[in-house]
Motif scaffolding. Structure first.
Motif, PDB file in Angstrom:
ATOM      1  N   HIS A 180       0.836  -1.198   0.000  1.00 56.48           N
ATOM      2  CA  HIS A 180       0.000   0.000   0.000  1.00 56.48           C
ATOM      3  C   HIS A 180       0.876   1.255   0.000  1.00 56.48           C
ATOM      4  O   HIS A 180       0.595   2.224  -0.692  1.00 56.48           O
ATOM      5  CB  HIS A 180      -0.940   0.006   1.215  1.00 56.48           C
ATOM      6  N   CYS A 181       1.948   1.238   0.791  1.00 54.12           N
ATOM      7  CA  CYS A 181       2.891   2.357   0.835  1.00 54.12           C
ATOM      8  C   CYS A 181       3.480   2.590  -0.553  1.00 54.12           C
ATOM      9  O   CYS A 181       3.546   3.727  -1.039  1.00 54.12           O
ATOM     10  CB  CYS A 181       4.027   2.068   1.812  1.00 54.12           C
ATOM     11  N   LYS A 182       3.890   1.506  -1.172  1.00 54.69           N
ATOM     12  CA  LYS A 182       4.495   1.571  -2.502  1.00 54.69           C
ATOM     13  C   LYS A 182       3.508   2.160  -3.512  1.00 54.69           C
ATOM     14  O   LYS A 182       3.848   3.061  -4.287  1.00 54.69           O
ATOM     15  CB  LYS A 182       4.941   0.172  -2.932  1.00 54.69           C
ATOM     16  N   ALA A 183       2.273   1.674  -3.500  1.00 50.29           N
ATOM     17  CA  ALA A 183       1.251   2.149  -4.434  1.00 50.29           C
ATOM     18  C   ALA A 183       0.928   3.621  -4.199  1.00 50.29           C
ATOM     19  O   ALA A 183       0.785   4.399  -5.152  1.00 50.29           O
ATOM     20  CB  ALA A 183      -0.009   1.298  -4.311  1.00 50.29           C
ATOM     21  N   THR A 184       0.832   4.013  -2.935  1.00 47.46           N
ATOM     22  CA  THR A 184       0.503   5.397  -2.606  1.00 47.46           C
ATOM     23  C   THR A 184       1.582   6.349  -3.107  1.00 47.46           C
ATOM     24  O   THR A 184       1.282   7.351  -3.764  1.00 47.46           O
ATOM     25  CB  THR A 184       0.318   5.563  -1.083  1.00 47.46           C
ATOM     26  N   LEU A 185       2.841   6.046  -2.803  1.00 44.98           N
ATOM     27  CA  LEU A 185       3.920   6.936  -3.221  1.00 44.98           C
ATOM     28  C   LEU A 185       4.085   6.945  -4.733  1.00 44.98           C
ATOM     29  O   LEU A 185       4.343   8.001  -5.319  1.00 44.98           O
ATOM     30  CB  LEU A 185       5.223   6.548  -2.533  1.00 44.98           C
ATOM     31  N   THR A 186       3.913   5.802  -5.369  1.00 45.41           N
ATOM     32  CA  THR A 186       4.006   5.746  -6.827  1.00 45.41           C
ATOM     33  C   THR A 186       2.955   6.653  -7.453  1.00 45.41           C
ATOM     34  O   THR A 186       3.243   7.418  -8.376  1.00 45.41           O
ATOM     35  CB  THR A 186       3.855   4.299  -7.336  1.00 45.41           C
ATOM     36  N   LYS A 187       1.743   6.607  -6.921  1.00 44.25           N
ATOM     37  CA  LYS A 187       0.647   7.424  -7.450  1.00 44.25           C
ATOM     38  C   LYS A 187       0.877   8.909  -7.186  1.00 44.25           C
ATOM     39  O   LYS A 187       0.749   9.740  -8.083  1.00 44.25           O
ATOM     40  CB  LYS A 187      -0.672   6.977  -6.823  1.00 44.25           C
ATOM     41  N   GLU A 188       1.200   9.256  -5.958  1.00 45.85           N
ATOM     42  CA  GLU A 188       1.325  10.667  -5.565  1.00 45.85           C
ATOM     43  C   GLU A 188       2.521  11.338  -6.242  1.00 45.85           C
ATOM     44  O   GLU A 188       2.395  12.451  -6.755  1.00 45.85           O
ATOM     45  CB  GLU A 188       1.425  10.801  -4.047  1.00 45.85           C
ATOM     46  N   ILE A 189       3.667  10.689  -6.230  1.00 48.77           N
ATOM     47  CA  ILE A 189       4.849  11.270  -6.866  1.00 48.77           C
ATOM     48  C   ILE A 189       4.685  11.268  -8.387  1.00 48.77           C
ATOM     49  O   ILE A 189       5.039  12.225  -9.064  1.00 48.77           O
ATOM     50  CB  ILE A 189       6.128  10.518  -6.448  1.00 48.77           C
ATOM     51  N   VAL A 203       7.445  14.256 -13.856  1.00 45.87           N
ATOM     52  CA  VAL A 203       7.847  12.925 -13.380  1.00 45.87           C
ATOM     53  C   VAL A 203       7.487  11.895 -14.444  1.00 45.87           C
ATOM     54  O   VAL A 203       6.337  11.790 -14.866  1.00 45.87           O
ATOM     55  CB  VAL A 203       7.188  12.584 -12.025  1.00 45.87           C
ATOM     56  N   LEU A 204       8.496  11.138 -14.879  1.00 49.10           N
ATOM     57  CA  LEU A 204       8.311  10.133 -15.922  1.00 49.10           C
ATOM     58  C   LEU A 204       8.131   8.738 -15.353  1.00 49.10           C
ATOM     59  O   LEU A 204       7.448   7.908 -15.945  1.00 49.10           O
ATOM     60  CB  LEU A 204       9.519  10.141 -16.868  1.00 49.10           C
ATOM     61  N   ALA A 205       8.769   8.460 -14.199  1.00 47.06           N
ATOM     62  CA  ALA A 205       8.683   7.125 -13.601  1.00 47.06           C
ATOM     63  C   ALA A 205       9.015   7.220 -12.109  1.00 47.06           C
ATOM     64  O   ALA A 205       9.760   8.093 -11.685  1.00 47.06           O
ATOM     65  CB  ALA A 205       9.647   6.165 -14.285  1.00 47.06           C
ATOM     66  N   VAL A 206       8.445   6.283 -11.346  1.00 42.07           N
ATOM     67  CA  VAL A 206       8.696   6.191  -9.905  1.00 42.07           C
ATOM     68  C   VAL A 206       8.944   4.721  -9.585  1.00 42.07           C
ATOM     69  O   VAL A 206       8.169   3.861  -9.989  1.00 42.07           O
ATOM     70  CB  VAL A 206       7.493   6.701  -9.074  1.00 42.07           C
ATOM     71  N   ASN A 207      10.031   4.444  -8.849  1.00 38.22           N
ATOM     72  CA  ASN A 207      10.326   3.079  -8.446  1.00 38.22           C
ATOM     73  C   ASN A 207      10.563   3.074  -6.932  1.00 38.22           C
ATOM     74  O   ASN A 207      11.552   3.624  -6.454  1.00 38.22           O
ATOM     75  CB  ASN A 207      11.557   2.546  -9.187  1.00 38.22           C
ATOM     76  N   VAL A 208       9.634   2.452  -6.200  1.00 35.63           N
ATOM     77  CA  VAL A 208       9.714   2.389  -4.739  1.00 35.63           C
ATOM     78  C   VAL A 208      10.318   1.043  -4.342  1.00 35.63           C
ATOM     79  O   VAL A 208       9.831  -0.014  -4.736  1.00 35.63           O
ATOM     80  CB  VAL A 208       8.310   2.547  -4.110  1.00 35.63           C
ATOM     81  N   ASP A 209      11.394   1.096  -3.554  1.00 36.29           N
ATOM     82  CA  ASP A 209      12.051  -0.118  -3.064  1.00 36.29           C
ATOM     83  C   ASP A 209      11.862  -0.173  -1.548  1.00 36.29           C
ATOM     84  O   ASP A 209      12.540   0.544  -0.798  1.00 36.29           O
ATOM     85  CB  ASP A 209      13.535  -0.099  -3.423  1.00 36.29           C
ATOM     86  N   LEU A 210      10.921  -1.006  -1.114  1.00 38.60           N
ATOM     87  CA  LEU A 210      10.603  -1.099   0.309  1.00 38.60           C
ATOM     88  C   LEU A 210      11.773  -1.616   1.134  1.00 38.60           C
ATOM     89  O   LEU A 210      11.982  -1.182   2.267  1.00 38.60           O
ATOM     90  CB  LEU A 210       9.382  -2.001   0.518  1.00 38.60           C
ATOM     91  N   GLU A 211      12.545  -2.557   0.583  1.00 36.99           N
ATOM     92  CA  GLU A 211      13.653  -3.158   1.332  1.00 36.99           C
ATOM     93  C   GLU A 211      14.738  -2.154   1.681  1.00 36.99           C
ATOM     94  O   GLU A 211      15.283  -2.180   2.779  1.00 36.99           O
ATOM     95  CB  GLU A 211      14.251  -4.326   0.547  1.00 36.99           C
ATOM     96  N   THR A 212      15.053  -1.265   0.752  1.00 32.32           N
ATOM     97  CA  THR A 212      16.115  -0.285   0.995  1.00 32.32           C
ATOM     98  C   THR A 212      15.577   1.026   1.553  1.00 32.32           C
ATOM     99  O   THR A 212      16.352   1.863   2.004  1.00 32.32           O
ATOM    100  CB  THR A 212      16.895   0.028  -0.298  1.00 32.32           C
ATOM    101  N   GLY A 213      14.259   1.211   1.484  1.00 29.76           N
ATOM    102  CA  GLY A 213      13.670   2.462   1.933  1.00 29.76           C
ATOM    103  C   GLY A 213      13.975   3.622   1.003  1.00 29.76           C
ATOM    104  O   GLY A 213      14.088   4.760   1.426  1.00 29.76           O
ATOM    105  N   GLN A 214      14.102   3.283  -0.293  1.00 33.13           N
ATOM    106  CA  GLN A 214      14.445   4.306  -1.261  1.00 33.13           C
ATOM    107  C   GLN A 214      13.395   4.421  -2.361  1.00 33.13           C
ATOM    108  O   GLN A 214      12.738   3.444  -2.701  1.00 33.13           O
ATOM    109  CB  GLN A 214      15.812   4.031  -1.885  1.00 33.13           C
ATOM    110  N   VAL A 215      13.284   5.626  -2.903  1.00 32.96           N
ATOM    111  CA  VAL A 215      12.372   5.907  -3.997  1.00 32.96           C
ATOM    112  C   VAL A 215      13.183   6.558  -5.109  1.00 32.96           C
ATOM    113  O   VAL A 215      13.820   7.595  -4.882  1.00 32.96           O
ATOM    114  CB  VAL A 215      11.227   6.837  -3.563  1.00 32.96           C
TER     115      VAL A 215
END
Length: 92
Positions: free
Chosen positions: A36-45, A51-63
């Motif tokens: 859900h966190c990943k989907a939310t940030l991908t949508k909002e950012i 912005v052309l692309a967003v890649n959320v990496d939960l394991e590293t805590g990086q976007v």
């Protein structure tokens, strides 16, 4: 005559053009724990201009944010904070 440049790149390779389009900046974001966190940030950012692309990496805590120009760090921080997370800065 070859379609390749002296450095070995093929001038007809569209994947190279797509890969080099835009600049990617990686940010450290705290508070992300699930899909859900990943989907939310991908949508909002992803809704931000440029912005052309967003890649959320939960394991590293990086976007990773790929944008058409220099990203507005303050605006990204506001969007991330408004979504309930904390952008702590650009990744080293």
């Amino acid at each position: 005559m070859s379609c390749c440049t002296p450095d070995g790149n093929c001038s007809t390779d569209t994947a190279t053009a797509e890969a080099t389009e835009g600049a990617t900046t990686v940010y450290d974001v705290s508070g992300m724990t699930c899909g859900h966190c990943k989907a939310t940030l991908t949508k909002e950012i992803g809704a931000l201009d440029g912005v052309l692309a967003v890649n959320v990496d939960l394991e590293t805590g990086q976007v990773a944010v790929t944008s058409s120009g220099e990203p507005d760090d303050a605006l990204l921080a506001k969007v991330v904070d408004d979504a309930g997370y904390e952008l702590t800065g650009r990744a080293a």
